[in-house]
Design an enzyme around this catalytic site. Structure first.
Site, PDB file in Angstrom:
ATOM      1  N   CYS A  50       0.820  -1.213   0.000  1.00 15.60           N
ATOM      2  CA  CYS A  50       0.000   0.000   0.000  1.00 15.60           C
ATOM      3  C   CYS A  50       0.856   1.266   0.000  1.00 15.60           C
ATOM      4  O   CYS A  50       1.652   1.487   0.913  1.00 15.60           O
ATOM      5  CB  CYS A  50      -0.916   0.018   1.232  1.00 15.60           C
ATOM      6  SG  CYS A  50      -1.964   1.504   1.282  1.00 15.60           S
ATOM      7  N   ARG A  53      -0.233   4.795   2.947  1.00 15.19           N
ATOM      8  CA  ARG A  53      -0.249   4.551   4.390  1.00 15.19           C
ATOM      9  C   ARG A  53       0.068   5.756   5.282  1.00 15.19           C
ATOM     10  O   ARG A  53       0.004   5.639   6.504  1.00 15.19           O
ATOM     11  CB  ARG A  53       0.721   3.414   4.739  1.00 15.19           C
ATOM     12  CG  ARG A  53       0.243   2.042   4.334  1.00 15.19           C
ATOM     13  CD  ARG A  53       1.302   0.990   4.621  1.00 15.19           C
ATOM     14  NE  ARG A  53       2.240   0.870   3.488  1.00 15.19           N
ATOM     15  CZ  ARG A  53       3.356   0.139   3.572  1.00 15.19           C
ATOM     16  NH1 ARG A  53       3.696  -0.472   4.703  1.00 15.19           N
ATOM     17  NH2 ARG A  53       4.139   0.031   2.508  1.00 15.19           N
ATOM     18  N   TRP A 223      -9.375   6.102  -0.713  1.00  6.64           N
ATOM     19  CA  TRP A 223      -9.774   6.762  -1.956  1.00  6.64           C
ATOM     20  C   TRP A 223      -8.887   6.203  -3.067  1.00  6.64           C
ATOM     21  O   TRP A 223      -7.922   5.495  -2.798  1.00  6.64           O
ATOM     22  CB  TRP A 223      -9.656   8.286  -1.846  1.00  6.64           C
ATOM     23  CG  TRP A 223      -8.343   8.790  -1.333  1.00  6.64           C
ATOM     24  CD1 TRP A 223      -7.157   8.834  -2.016  1.00  6.64           C
ATOM     25  CD2 TRP A 223      -8.083   9.323  -0.031  1.00  6.64           C
ATOM     26  NE1 TRP A 223      -6.172   9.349  -1.220  1.00  6.64           N
ATOM     27  CE2 TRP A 223      -6.719   9.677  -0.002  1.00  6.64           C
ATOM     28  CE3 TRP A 223      -8.856   9.548   1.105  1.00  6.64           C
ATOM     29  CZ2 TRP A 223      -6.110  10.236   1.119  1.00  6.64           C
ATOM     30  CZ3 TRP A 223      -8.259  10.090   2.228  1.00  6.64           C
ATOM     31  CH2 TRP A 223      -6.905  10.435   2.226  1.00  6.64           C
ATOM     32  N   GLU A 228      -5.026   3.782 -10.889  1.00  9.37           N
ATOM     33  CA  GLU A 228      -5.738   2.511 -10.725  1.00  9.37           C
ATOM     34  C   GLU A 228      -6.867   2.402 -11.738  1.00  9.37           C
ATOM     35  O   GLU A 228      -7.142   1.337 -12.302  1.00  9.37           O
ATOM     36  CB  GLU A 228      -6.310   2.392  -9.325  1.00  9.37           C
ATOM     37  CG  GLU A 228      -5.286   2.444  -8.199  1.00  9.37           C
ATOM     38  CD  GLU A 228      -5.949   2.323  -6.860  1.00  9.37           C
ATOM     39  OE1 GLU A 228      -6.329   1.188  -6.492  1.00  9.37           O
ATOM     40  OE2 GLU A 228      -6.099   3.330  -6.156  1.00  9.37           O
TER      41      GLU A 228
HETATM   42  C1  HEM Z   1      -6.446   6.483   1.760  1.00 13.63           C
HETATM   43  C2  HEM Z   1      -6.083   6.281   0.516  1.00 13.63           C
HETATM   44  C3  HEM Z   1      -5.410   5.030   0.011  1.00 13.63           C
HETATM   45  C4  HEM Z   1      -4.762   4.964  -1.189  1.00 13.63           C
HETATM   46  C5  HEM Z   1      -4.589   6.099  -2.203  1.00 13.63           C
HETATM   47  C6  HEM Z   1      -4.276   3.605  -1.327  1.00 13.63           C
HETATM   48  C7  HEM Z   1      -3.616   3.138  -2.460  1.00 13.63           C
HETATM   49  C8  HEM Z   1      -3.348   1.810  -2.700  1.00 13.63           C
HETATM   50  C9  HEM Z   1      -2.941   1.285  -3.983  1.00 13.63           C
HETATM   51  C10 HEM Z   1      -2.768   2.095  -5.265  1.00 13.63           C
HETATM   52  C11 HEM Z   1      -2.753  -0.047  -3.831  1.00 13.63           C
HETATM   53  C12 HEM Z   1      -2.324  -1.041  -4.916  1.00 13.63           C
HETATM   54  C13 HEM Z   1      -3.626  -1.565  -5.533  1.00 13.63           C
HETATM   55  C14 HEM Z   1      -3.390  -2.258  -6.876  1.00 13.63           C
HETATM   56  O1  HEM Z   1      -2.264  -2.129  -7.406  1.00 13.63           O
HETATM   57  O2  HEM Z   1      -4.330  -2.877  -7.373  1.00 13.63           O
HETATM   58  C15 HEM Z   1      -3.025  -0.362  -2.442  1.00 13.63           C
HETATM   59  C16 HEM Z   1      -2.925  -1.633  -1.899  1.00 13.63           C
HETATM   60  C17 HEM Z   1      -3.357  -1.955  -0.621  1.00 13.63           C
HETATM   61  N1  HEM Z   1      -3.903  -1.083   0.305  1.00 13.63           N
HETATM   62 FE1  HEM Z   1      -4.013   0.931   0.165  1.00 13.63          FE
HETATM   63  N2  HEM Z   1      -4.588   2.865  -0.219  1.00 13.63           N
HETATM   64  C18 HEM Z   1      -5.304   3.701   0.626  1.00 13.63           C
HETATM   65  C19 HEM Z   1      -5.878   3.338   1.841  1.00 13.63           C
HETATM   66  C20 HEM Z   1      -5.861   2.041   2.357  1.00 13.63           C
HETATM   67  C21 HEM Z   1      -6.590   1.634   3.553  1.00 13.63           C
HETATM   68  C22 HEM Z   1      -7.510   2.554   4.375  1.00 13.63           C
HETATM   69  C23 HEM Z   1      -6.291   0.327   3.761  1.00 13.63           C
HETATM   70  C24 HEM Z   1      -6.751  -0.608   4.857  1.00 13.63           C
HETATM   71  C25 HEM Z   1      -7.241  -0.182   6.029  1.00 13.63           C
HETATM   72  C26 HEM Z   1      -5.379  -0.091   2.695  1.00 13.63           C
HETATM   73  C27 HEM Z   1      -4.859  -1.367   2.560  1.00 13.63           C
HETATM   74  C28 HEM Z   1      -4.223  -1.833   1.409  1.00 13.63           C
HETATM   75  C29 HEM Z   1      -3.854  -3.230   1.206  1.00 13.63           C
HETATM   76  C30 HEM Z   1      -4.038  -4.377   2.202  1.00 13.63           C
HETATM   77  C31 HEM Z   1      -3.305  -3.310  -0.082  1.00 13.63           C
HETATM   78  C32 HEM Z   1      -2.768  -4.579  -0.796  1.00 13.63           C
HETATM   79  C33 HEM Z   1      -3.957  -5.339  -1.382  1.00 13.63           C
HETATM   80  C34 HEM Z   1      -3.551  -6.712  -1.933  1.00 13.63           C
HETATM   81  O3  HEM Z   1      -2.538  -7.263  -1.424  1.00 13.63           O
HETATM   82  O4  HEM Z   1      -4.258  -7.209  -2.850  1.00 13.63           O
HETATM   83  N3  HEM Z   1      -5.130   0.974   1.864  1.00 13.63           N
HETATM   84  N4  HEM Z   1      -3.387   0.786  -1.758  1.00 13.63           N
HETATM   85  N1  LIG Z   2      -7.231   2.770  -3.550  1.00 10.79           N
HETATM   86  C1  LIG Z   2      -7.329   1.476  -3.228  1.00 10.79           C
HETATM   87  N2  LIG Z   2      -6.842   0.565  -4.047  1.00 10.79           N
HETATM   88  C2  LIG Z   2      -6.705  -0.783  -3.823  1.00 10.79           C
HETATM   89  C3  LIG Z   2      -6.226  -1.275  -2.603  1.00 10.79           C
HETATM   90  C4  LIG Z   2      -6.093  -2.662  -2.421  1.00 10.79           C
HETATM   91  C5  LIG Z   2      -6.407  -3.558  -3.459  1.00 10.79           C
HETATM   92  C6  LIG Z   2      -6.900  -3.032  -4.660  1.00 10.79           C
HETATM   93  C7  LIG Z   2      -7.297  -3.959  -5.753  1.00 10.79           C
HETATM   94  O1  LIG Z   2      -6.364  -5.006  -5.868  1.00 10.79           O
HETATM   95  C8  LIG Z   2      -6.708  -5.892  -6.898  1.00 10.79           C
HETATM   96  C9  LIG Z   2      -5.865  -7.105  -6.816  1.00 10.79           C
HETATM   97  C10 LIG Z   2      -4.577  -6.707  -7.510  1.00 10.79           C
HETATM   98  N3  LIG Z   2      -4.868  -5.468  -8.208  1.00 10.79           N
HETATM   99  C11 LIG Z   2      -6.333  -5.259  -8.194  1.00 10.79           C
HETATM  100  C12 LIG Z   2      -7.034  -1.676  -4.855  1.00 10.79           C
HETATM  101  C13 LIG Z   2      -8.000   1.087  -1.980  1.00 10.79           C
HETATM  102  C14 LIG Z   2      -8.932   0.116  -1.747  1.00 10.79           C
HETATM  103  C15 LIG Z   2      -9.338   0.059  -0.387  1.00 10.79           C
HETATM  104  C16 LIG Z   2      -8.704   0.965   0.396  1.00 10.79           C
HETATM  105  S1  LIG Z   2      -7.674   1.897  -0.532  1.00 10.79           S
END
Ligand code: HEM
Ligand SMILES: N/C(=N/c1cccc(CO[C@@H]2CCNC2)c1)c1cccs1
Length: 348
Positions: A50, A53, A223, A228
């Site tokens: 993520c 964070r 958000w 994405e």
């Molecule tokens: C507040 C704005 C946030 C932004 C802009 C953001 C952005 C992202 C992005 C761009 C990814 C990669 C997703 C992908 O490549 O498909 C990601 C992954 C992730 N985010 Fe964040 N995030 C945010 C908040 C959060 C929150 C609130 C949580 C949990 C409480 C969180 C937990 C995670 C987790 C667990 C992943 C990995 C998901 C996986 O392994 O499939 N994120 N985030």
């Molecule tokens: N912006 C985000 N983006 C993502 C965060 C975690 C996972 C994903 C989607 O992951 C899928 C599996 C691998 N790419 C697509 C998107 C958030 C979702 C929930 C909180 S922030």
């Protein structure tokens, strides 16, 4: 001794004795509200994939551990969407439903995200909507979902189960699904493509794991980062595959890779997404801003004496990687707990 992380938590030894006793009696134990909130925030802070964070301390936690019935879970997911985006300002929020307990598994949400678009497989093999969810859409129709109006952006129903057997299907009311029409600041033809995307990304298929307790239904939202939607959801060939469409409208030389038509189309698609969310007043960040914020977070974590896990291949944005500061360094992706985890599930 006080738990260094969280002085408010009080001395840890008595609490550990209490927990061990409860596990002895029931095979599991119950988190205090404070433990749940801190555990959820720490799980976000530990999420190495993520980029967002920096604001981990501000996560809002909706404690719904008393909710297990699928109908109530679905209703609370709708409330989550309303609560997370009361106007168009999006607030990072997680709702925690009943955990697995010996003899009483917790509820499961079969959807990957609370809001996803259907993929309708046509007789000629083409797909109307999101191809990533064609299989899921077909399964839902076999379970009795009548399908939507058949547009490329039909919102799927929630599928929730608490016991073995088919899930409950629950439509999301329109007023709980905030969407943004996609237009371009310079190209008027862009909105003629009829593109749109939903405002709130809410992951609903990951387990929130805290101190050995698995909350299999704990949907969380933040958000979007524009890439994405603009570089993956609308651009990938196995998603909405719009690069050739956009490039042709731009008059680019689509047959020749060396014209970099894909790259030109990608940038304009991302310009359109950021412009549209801005115009709609809906929270969204760009990958440059988010990259800078992430490095601030990383520095703060190191100064606090904590390891900040990060996975380069997920942290670096899908366009203009080397034009963002997160590209030009290495990370260590250690697995920490609490965590949001993908657990293999009998449903898959
Ligand atoms: C507040 C704005 C946030 C932004 C802009 C953001 C952005 C992202 C992005 C761009 C990814 C990669 C997703 C992908 O490549 O498909 C990601 C992954 C992730 N985010 Fe964040 N995030 C945010 C908040 C959060 C929150 C609130 C949580 C949990 C409480 C969180 C937990 C995670 C987790 C667990 C992943 C990995 C998901 C996986 O392994 O499939 N994120 N985030
Ligand atoms: N912006 C985000 N983006 C993502 C965060 C975690 C996972 C994903 C989607 O992951 C899928 C599996 C691998 N790419 C697509 C998107 C958030 C979702 C929930 C909180 S922030």
């Amino acid at each position: 001794m006080f738990h260094a992380e969280n002085p408010a938590a009080g001395p840890v030894e008595p609490r550990l004795r209490e927990v061990r006793a409860e596990i002895g009696r029931t095979g599991t134990y119950t988190h205090t509200p404070g433990e749940l909130v801190f555990g959820a925030r720490a799980a976000w802070r530990n999420s190495g994939r993520c980029i967002g964070r920096l604001y981990w301390r501000s996560l809002r936690v909706r404690d719904r551990r008393h909710v297990r019935d699928p109908r109530q879970v679905a209703a609370e997911c709708v409330e989550h969407l309303r609560d997370a985006a009361p106007g168009r300002r999006i607030r990072p929020t997680v709702t925690v439903f009943a955990p697995d307990r010996p003899g009483a598994p917790g509820p499961r949400i079969w959807n990957e995200q609370l809001i996803r678009y259907a993929g309708y497989e046509m007789d000629d093999g083409s797909v109307v909507g999101d191809p990533r969810y064609a299989g899921f859409t077909t399964m839902l129709r076999k379970l009795g979902w009548p399908g939507g109006p058949g547009t490329p952006f039909d919102v799927l129903p929630l599928a929730v189960s608490a016991d073995p057997g088919p899930p409950l299907l629950a439509e999301l009311p329109g007023d709980a699904v905030l969407e943004v029409p996609i237009s371009h600041p310079v190209h008027p033809w862009f909105e003629e493509l009829g593109l749109r995307w939903h405002a709130v990304p809410a992951i609903s298929n990951m387990c929130l794991e805290i101190g050995g307790v698995c909350y299999r239904a704990a949907p969380f939202n933040g958000w979007y980062m524009g890439t994405e939607i603009g570089a993956r959801n609308l651009a990938d060939e196995d998603r909405y595959d719009l690069l050739p469409v956009v490039a042709r409208r731009m008059g680019l030389e689509v047959g020749n890779d060396r014209s970099l038509w894909r790259d030109h189309a990608l940038v304009e698609l991302n310009v359109a997404v950021l412009h549209s969310f801005e115009k709609a007043g809906v929270t969204m960040t760009d990958h440059h801003t988010e990259a800078r914020r992430f490095l601030i977070h990383l520095e703060r974590e190191e100064r606090a004496g904590r390891t900040c896990p990060a996975d380069w291949s997920w942290i670096v944005p899908p366009i203009s990687g080397s034009a963002t500061p997160v590209f030009h360094r290495y990370y260590t992706d250690v697995r920490l707990s609490p965590a949001f985890a993908h657990h293999p599930d009998s449903l898959e």
